[in-house]
Design a protein around this motif. Structure first.
Motif, PDB file in Angstrom:
ATOM      1  N   PRO A  79       5.370   6.495  -6.005  1.00  0.00           N
ATOM      2  CA  PRO A  79       5.894   5.206  -6.488  1.00  0.00           C
ATOM      3  C   PRO A  79       6.897   5.419  -7.616  1.00  0.00           C
ATOM      4  O   PRO A  79       6.752   6.349  -8.407  1.00  0.00           O
ATOM      5  N   LEU A  95       0.829  -1.205   0.000  1.00  0.00           N
ATOM      6  CA  LEU A  95       0.000   0.000   0.000  1.00  0.00           C
ATOM      7  C   LEU A  95       0.864   1.256   0.000  1.00  0.00           C
ATOM      8  O   LEU A  95       0.737   2.120  -0.875  1.00  0.00           O
ATOM      9  N   SER A 124       3.095   1.730  -3.119  1.00  0.00           N
ATOM     10  CA  SER A 124       2.479   2.092  -4.392  1.00  0.00           C
ATOM     11  C   SER A 124       1.762   3.432  -4.316  1.00  0.00           C
ATOM     12  O   SER A 124       1.489   4.029  -5.348  1.00  0.00           O
ATOM     13  N   LEU A 125       1.473   3.932  -3.103  1.00  0.00           N
ATOM     14  CA  LEU A 125       0.748   5.207  -3.026  1.00  0.00           C
ATOM     15  C   LEU A 125       1.663   6.414  -2.943  1.00  0.00           C
ATOM     16  O   LEU A 125       1.416   7.429  -3.573  1.00  0.00           O
ATOM     17  N   VAL A 126       2.720   6.324  -2.139  1.00  0.00           N
ATOM     18  CA  VAL A 126       3.533   7.510  -1.890  1.00  0.00           C
ATOM     19  C   VAL A 126       4.689   7.564  -2.891  1.00  0.00           C
ATOM     20  O   VAL A 126       5.641   6.801  -2.788  1.00  0.00           O
ATOM     21  N   ALA A 133      -1.992   3.992  -8.888  1.00  0.00           N
ATOM     22  CA  ALA A 133      -2.031   3.149  -7.692  1.00  0.00           C
ATOM     23  C   ALA A 133      -3.111   3.640  -6.735  1.00  0.00           C
ATOM     24  O   ALA A 133      -3.838   2.856  -6.128  1.00  0.00           O
ATOM     25  N   LEU A 134      -3.234   4.966  -6.628  1.00  0.00           N
ATOM     26  CA  LEU A 134      -4.251   5.550  -5.755  1.00  0.00           C
ATOM     27  C   LEU A 134      -5.637   5.146  -6.255  1.00  0.00           C
ATOM     28  O   LEU A 134      -6.519   4.770  -5.478  1.00  0.00           O
ATOM     29  N   VAL A 177      -6.343   1.609  -5.260  1.00  0.00           N
ATOM     30  CA  VAL A 177      -6.687   1.458  -3.852  1.00  0.00           C
ATOM     31  C   VAL A 177      -8.118   1.943  -3.613  1.00  0.00           C
ATOM     32  O   VAL A 177      -8.900   1.321  -2.885  1.00  0.00           O
ATOM     33  N   HIS A 217      -2.809   9.254 -10.860  1.00  0.00           N
ATOM     34  CA  HIS A 217      -2.119   8.387  -9.905  1.00  0.00           C
ATOM     35  C   HIS A 217      -2.814   7.030  -9.925  1.00  0.00           C
ATOM     36  O   HIS A 217      -3.846   6.828  -9.298  1.00  0.00           O
TER      37      HIS A 217
END
Lengths: 674, 69
Positions: free
Chosen positions: A158, A151, A154-156, B46-47, B50, B44
């Motif tokens: 990437p 998580l 991949s969110l911050v 990946a965001l 999620v 984004h």
């Protein structure tokens, strides 16, 4: 101290956040060993987001299989400790052997299945009825760690693997262009080692591309394009190697070459320098083909010239396609480019695999774990389980190396450092604090500093061993109040595990760079014998993939070995021979009967030659073989070339050059020309 | 909503089961979106993934509590 880059700091901060999130979650749902979640976060994390995600999936699958193994084995055999030890060691060794056989990322699943089974199973022998709950708790702890790592990474910010891969391929193509230019312009050939590095980079690109479907960028939609590009890159190495050989042959006969060829080579060099545009490439292919068919004199020079032109056409095809595909990756709008070369891009290409070495690695893990178990049972040492677990982990982690012993020894040293740090945490810091925020504050300095070293390839191993060992020391605090005697006992037991791993690995499978280089050569020769005998059905690109991979593995080992007879070895020769043999094998079916008989004789002879070398009784290709080869070439000089086509001629000339580099030009060809 | 789910005699955290279902659904949906080429238009990715997962998880929990449990 290396310079701390922004990306390393970001990585460290990200990983720390993920670890603390995992720790918090694991503690809040009341899991027994929340520190396992931290350990998992650090093991899974890497600078590339896609690699974290694929590794997370593989780690989950591996953990699941390992836990299932422990649930299966422990209750069944818990009343016969020796039998259980035997079964567990076999499980670890077997999983490791299978995983070493395959160097691609999914092999991680099996390696983890091996040592996770030991990590879950051994501590559970005292409470076999609770094995299912223990296994479920461990899997949940690991799952939380994996989820948090995936998580956060991949969110911050990437770092997609797609762009890194694109950059790597671009750099590679640039180097290949330089090689081609140096050849075409007749500059002095660069160091052979550079070629080896180029071949090694191909395998790195191949392995990196396996992470692409997991990427965080839209480049994962281009997976098929990357596969096509990979095949072009694979073909470029043997084509360039054989081009350089033919050029050397021609320059040996006529240093100035003929005017037409000089012109063609200059045009080719110019084309390569201008970035290999497709339209000009098509025109160049036509020119090269025209020059090849108009061959007037069928002497040795003419044959080499025709062979050179065949390779040059292949070079143009591969270069044009590779550059077009790479340009498409930069801006993947619209349909992918039309390609000059055909060919199905299969999902993956085979790499070098070494069955014997894999079996030895498995046997070493088996022996080390079993040794620890026997001492554990025989001495009645309560914490002996730690030794068995440590032996399993160390044998697994370093199995891919030529000689894992130094790395395992270093692991022992980091274990010592981690022990000191762990003692500081357990007996000084932890008793003084209360509450989760304080815990985070206390852990932050160590984890942040050591975590920042992980992205640096030279420091990755020490940093990771340190963190894993430190967190592992903290684990005991979950169960017991910090008890110094138990702490020392567990650490001693871990040291014994490292010692057992070193002992068994050293006796069974350590090998020097020289031995390992010879092993690789023997495998190459065996492969060539199989190809010559028609016992290998792989496509030419698959064969190229395996051979190029071996060249890449071989070149650093040869540089390190410095053994007399390995010195000055032309590592690209076997690659050229392999491609030529595969070409001849494919042509065989289309030849007239009398030529098939001759060709079979030739292939059998070459096969026997390489078979003998692979078995360790080298027998240099003798005059009978050369005469046969020359007879075939002589036939071509007299008869119509259409029988074998330009590719067949190219392959035969290549064989003659590479098997008998010192021999005089074939007499039969000279007569044919007369 | 916390509870344990009896799956063929094995008790598992309900969150584990529902999140696994949601994850599988997310992967399927992702495949479709990749095939449609939608991802290159997102800022984004990946965001986005999620977010899709969280929405699907909420849906699964909602539906499972009204139908199954």
């Amino acid at each position: 101290m290396p310079k701390l880059s922004r990306s390393a700091l970001l990585f460290s901060a990200n990983t720390f956040v993920a670890a603390m999130l995992a720790l918090y979650l694991a503690m809040s749902i009341g899991l027994e060993r929340p520190y396992w979640s931290i350990m998992t976060v650090y093991i899974v994390s890497g600078p590339l987001a896609a690699a974290v995600r694929s590794k997370a999936l593989y780690r989950f699958l591996g953990t699941f299989v390992g836990a299932a193994g422990a649930v299966l084995l422990v209750p069944l055999l818990v009343h016969a400790p020796l039998l259980l030890s035997l079964a567990m060691s076999l499980w670890v060794g077997g999983c490791l052997a299978l995983s070493v056989l395959d160097r691609s990322p999914p092999s991680y699943i099996l390696m983890l299945a091996g040592y996770t089974c030991a990590m879950i199973g051994f501590p559970a022998v005292n409470q076999p009825t609770a094995i299912f709950d223990i296994a479920a708790a461990r899997v949940e702890e690991i799952l939380i760690g994996i989820a948090c790592a995936a998580l956060v990474h991949s969110l911050v910010f990437p770092r997609p693997v797609g762009t890194a891969l694109r950059g790597r391929i671009g750099h590679w193509l640039g180097e290949a262009d330089r090689w081609a230019l140096a050849l075409l312009r007749g500059d002095l050939d660069q160091l052979e080692r550079d070629r080896g590095r180029l071949a090694g980079a191909v395998s790195e690109i191949q392995l990196m591309a396996r992470h692409l479907p997991f990427d965080t960028s839209f480049l994962r939609e281009t997976t098929v394009v990357v596969r096509q590009l990979r095949d072009r890159v694979l073909v470029l190495v043997p084509v360039l190697a054989s081009l350089s050989d033919r050029l050397a042959a021609l320059r040996a006969i006529a240093p100035e070459l003929d005017p037409e060829l000089r012109g063609l080579l200059a045009a080719l060099a110019e084309w390569v320098e201008s970035g290999a545009p497709r339209a000009r490439g098509e025109a160049l292919i036509a020119e090269l083909e025209a020059a090849r068919t108009s061959m007037s004199v069928r002497d040795w020079y003419g044959f080499n010239r025709s062979s050179l032109l065949t390779r040059a056409i292949e070079l143009v095809r591969a270069q044009a396609d590779a550059h077009a595909l790479h340009a498409y990756l930069q801006d993947p709008e619209g349909p992918p480019p039309r390609l000059l070369g055909a060919g199905q891009a299969s999902e993956r290409r085979p790499l070098h695999r070494d069955l014997g070495l894999a079996a030895l690695s498995g046997a070493a893990a088996f022996g080390a774990v079993l040794l620890c178990c026997v001492v554990w049972i025989w001495s009645g040492w309560q914490e002996g389980e730690s030794a068995a677990i440590t032996a399993a982990i160390t044998c697994c982690l370093f199995a891919a190396m030529d000689d894992p012993v130094p790395a395992i020894r270093k692991f022992g040293v980091y274990l010592l450092v981690a022990m000191v740090l762990g003692a500081l945490y357990l007996f000084v810091l932890m008793p003084a604090i209360g509450g989760f925020p304080m815990l985070v504050l206390v852990l932050a300095p160590t984890l942040l500093v050591v975590g920042a070293m992980i992205p640096d390839p030279r420091l990755a191993f020490p940093a990771l061993s340190l963190i894993v060992n430190l967190v592992n020391t903290l684990v005991i605090q979950d169960h017991f109040s910090a008890d110094f005697a138990r702490f020392v006992n567990i650490n001693l037991s871990q040291f014994f595990g490292v010692f057992a791993a070193v002992l068994v690995t050293r006796t069974l499978r350590s090998m020097s760079a020289e031995v390992s280089a010879r092993r690789l050569l023997r495998h190459t020769w065996g492969d060539l014998a199989r190809v010559a005998g028609g016992r290998d059905d792989d496509s030419a690109v698959d064969l190229a993939s395996r051979l190029v991979d071996r060249v890449g593995l071989l070149s650093p080992k040869l540089a390190a070995a410095r053994a007399g007879d390995l010195e000055g070895l032309d590592i690209l020769r076997e690659l050229r021979v392999g491609i030529d043999l595969a070409t001849l094998r494919a042509l065989r079916r289309r030849l007239p009967q009398p030529m098939v008989v001759e060709l079979d004789g030739l292939l059998d002879g070459v096969g026997a030659c390489y078979q003998a070398r692979a078995l360790g009784a080298p027998e240099p290709p003798g005059p009978p073989l050369r005469e046969r080869l020359d007879r075939l070439l002589g036939r071509l000089a007299r008869d119509d070339l259409a029988a074998t086509g330009a590719r067949g001629l190219c392959a035969l000339v290549g064989l003659r050059r590479n098997l008998f580099p010192e021999a005089a030009p074939p007499a039969a060809v000279m007569e044919g020309a007369a | 909503m916390s509870g344990e789910l009896n799956l063929f005699g094995v008790y598992l955290h309900a969150e584990l089961v529902t999140s696994a279902i949601a994850l599988a659904l997310t992967l399927v949906l992702n495949r479709v979106l990749i095939h449609l080429g939608l991802y290159r238009h997102l800022w984004h990715q990946a965001l986005f993934e999620v977010a899709v997962f969280v929405i699907l998880w909420a849906l699964v929990v909602k539906l499972s509590s009204s139908w199954l449990l």
